[in-house]
Design an enzyme around this catalytic site. Structure first.
Site, PDB file in Angstrom:
ATOM      1  N   PRO A  23       0.835  -1.206   0.000  1.00 45.13           N
ATOM      2  CA  PRO A  23       0.000   0.000   0.000  1.00 45.13           C
ATOM      3  C   PRO A  23       0.871   1.257   0.000  1.00 45.13           C
ATOM      4  O   PRO A  23       1.791   1.382   0.812  1.00 45.13           O
ATOM      5  CB  PRO A  23      -0.794  -0.124   1.307  1.00 45.13           C
ATOM      6  N   TYR A 182      -0.405   4.894  13.315  1.00 45.63           N
ATOM      7  CA  TYR A 182      -1.815   5.191  13.107  1.00 45.63           C
ATOM      8  C   TYR A 182      -2.638   4.523  14.217  1.00 45.63           C
ATOM      9  O   TYR A 182      -2.104   3.953  15.162  1.00 45.63           O
ATOM     10  CB  TYR A 182      -2.227   4.789  11.695  1.00 45.63           C
ATOM     11  N   ARG A 230      -0.986  -5.431   8.944  1.00 45.59           N
ATOM     12  CA  ARG A 230       0.348  -4.811   8.950  1.00 45.59           C
ATOM     13  C   ARG A 230       0.634  -4.298  10.352  1.00 45.59           C
ATOM     14  O   ARG A 230      -0.169  -3.571  10.936  1.00 45.59           O
ATOM     15  CB  ARG A 230       0.442  -3.663   7.953  1.00 45.59           C
ATOM     16  N   LEU A 301      13.020  -1.589   1.953  1.00 44.36           N
ATOM     17  CA  LEU A 301      14.252  -1.513   1.166  1.00 44.36           C
ATOM     18  C   LEU A 301      14.606  -2.848   0.522  1.00 44.36           C
ATOM     19  O   LEU A 301      15.763  -3.273   0.512  1.00 44.36           O
ATOM     20  CB  LEU A 301      15.413  -0.986   2.020  1.00 44.36           C
TER      21      LEU A 301
END
Length: 355
Positions: A23, A182, A230, A301
């Site tokens: 996302p 969040y 997640r 990464l």
């Protein structure tokens, strides 16, 4: 051990390879609606043969957006254009996923290219914003209002309704966003959750909201379809959320119907020094996979095909998620297949370039 281009089975889905589009916020919506930008952005990654293509964080309530331009799924009117996107993705042989999210105390900010700073209502933002406790993310951010128990029940219901809309829109995987500072991450971490009721204090209480949301989503999300979550495996700060708690959380989430943990880190506190480097979060995916006994996805990464293939072959994760690399190279899986000498069927329109 499996390799990057072997299928992955989750519930009834056979995912064609282990490459997933992470996302990535596009900050390109008006009133939460998807548009042609989202169709082309997401559709091109499906053309490039990513096995799963996730939308950006999809806000379940308008006040839960990161920015005024975030994607949303808080009303039925959002379904129509999202359906157009999922039909195209499926037509390319990929699976469409969406990440359901609430930004919590990090809501009402500008898009990165507009400075990324908190926005007042006069600047196009909104107030109030909400969190587990009345603790702002950083200096200059709004002080969030502490969610009441009634508002927590409404938030759970908002995620349940968003899951129903996701199904109606044609998505086949949902991911709950419990990372990057969040709302759910704010509840998980004792550094941002200082409640004294049943949603704060102990580990059991801090994980309660996320577990209740996962269970509520499972009430409307079909048994045949996977549910991801997640997490930020660590706050990278002593006394904060850490990988040991993430492992135990993963065990609990599995019991309420979560099928895979997407392993990221950080984002809940400003100014934290994170030792970033190639695959710097992969160790979290490996530990949660092994000790939590649940499939995981590595992210962070991951850039080269050889690196991604090594993560899968060595059993560190069951899949890899790429973000920035997919912005640079929308057809990254086709490049990876060529470098790893794996057969992948190109789109018929592009076959003349496959040699």
């Amino acid at each position: 051990m499996p390799q990057l281009f072997e299928p992955l089975s989750l519930r009834s889905l056979s995912i064609s390879n282990r490459i997933i589009v992470s996302p990535m916020c596009q900050y390109s919506s008006t009133d939460g609606f998807a548009n042609d930008w989202h169709l082309v952005h997401l559709g091109s990654r499906a053309v490039g043969r990513a096995a799963v293509v996730f939308t950006e964080a999809n806000a379940v309530v308008p006040e839960g957006r990161i920015s005024p331009e975030d994607l949303g799924i808080w009303k039925d009117e959002h379904i129509e254009f999202l359906s157009r996107i999922t039909v195209f993705i499926k037509g390319q042989g990929s699976i469409a996923g969406t990440q359901l999210a609430h930004a919590g105390r990090k809501a009402s900010t500008a898009a990165p290219w507009k400075g990324g700073k908190p926005l007042s209502p006069e600047q196009g933002g909104w107030t109030p914003i909400y969190g587990p406790s009345a603790i702002p993310f950083a200096e200059g951010y709004q002080v969030p209002k502490e969610l009441t128990l009634v508002q927590i029940r409404a938030t759970i219901n908002a995620f349940r309704n968003a899951a129903r809309r996701s199904l109606d829109a044609g998505f086949e995987i949902i991911e709950l966003h419990a990372a990057h500072g969040y709302l759910f991450h704010e509840f998980l971490s004792p550094l941002s959750n200082q409640r004294t009721d049943e949603y704060g204090g102990s580990f059991e209480n801090r994980i309660r909201l996320l577990c209740e949301v996962a269970a509520a989503v499972r009430e409307v999300w079909p048994e045949r379809l996977p549910l991801f979550t997640r997490v930020s495996a660590t706050d990278w700060v002593e006394g904060g959320w850490d990988v040991e708690q993430s492992i135990e959380l993963s065990r609990r989430l599995k019991t309420v119907g979560v099928d895979l943990i997407d392993c990221s880190s950080g984002g809940n506190l400003p100014g934290v020094k994170i030792p970033m480097g190639p695959g710097y979060q992969t160790e979290f995916a490996e530990r949660i996979r092994r000790e939590g006994n649940i499939p995981t996805c590595a992210v962070g990464l991951i850039t080269s095909p050889q690196q991604a293939d090594h993560i899968i072959r060595s059993g560190q994760a069951d899949a890899v998620m790429l973000a920035r690399e997919f912005l640079r190279h929308p057809y990254w899986p086709l490049r990876a297949a060529k470098e790893l000498a794996k057969p992948v069927k190109w789109p018929a329109q592009y076959e003349r370039a496959s040699d």
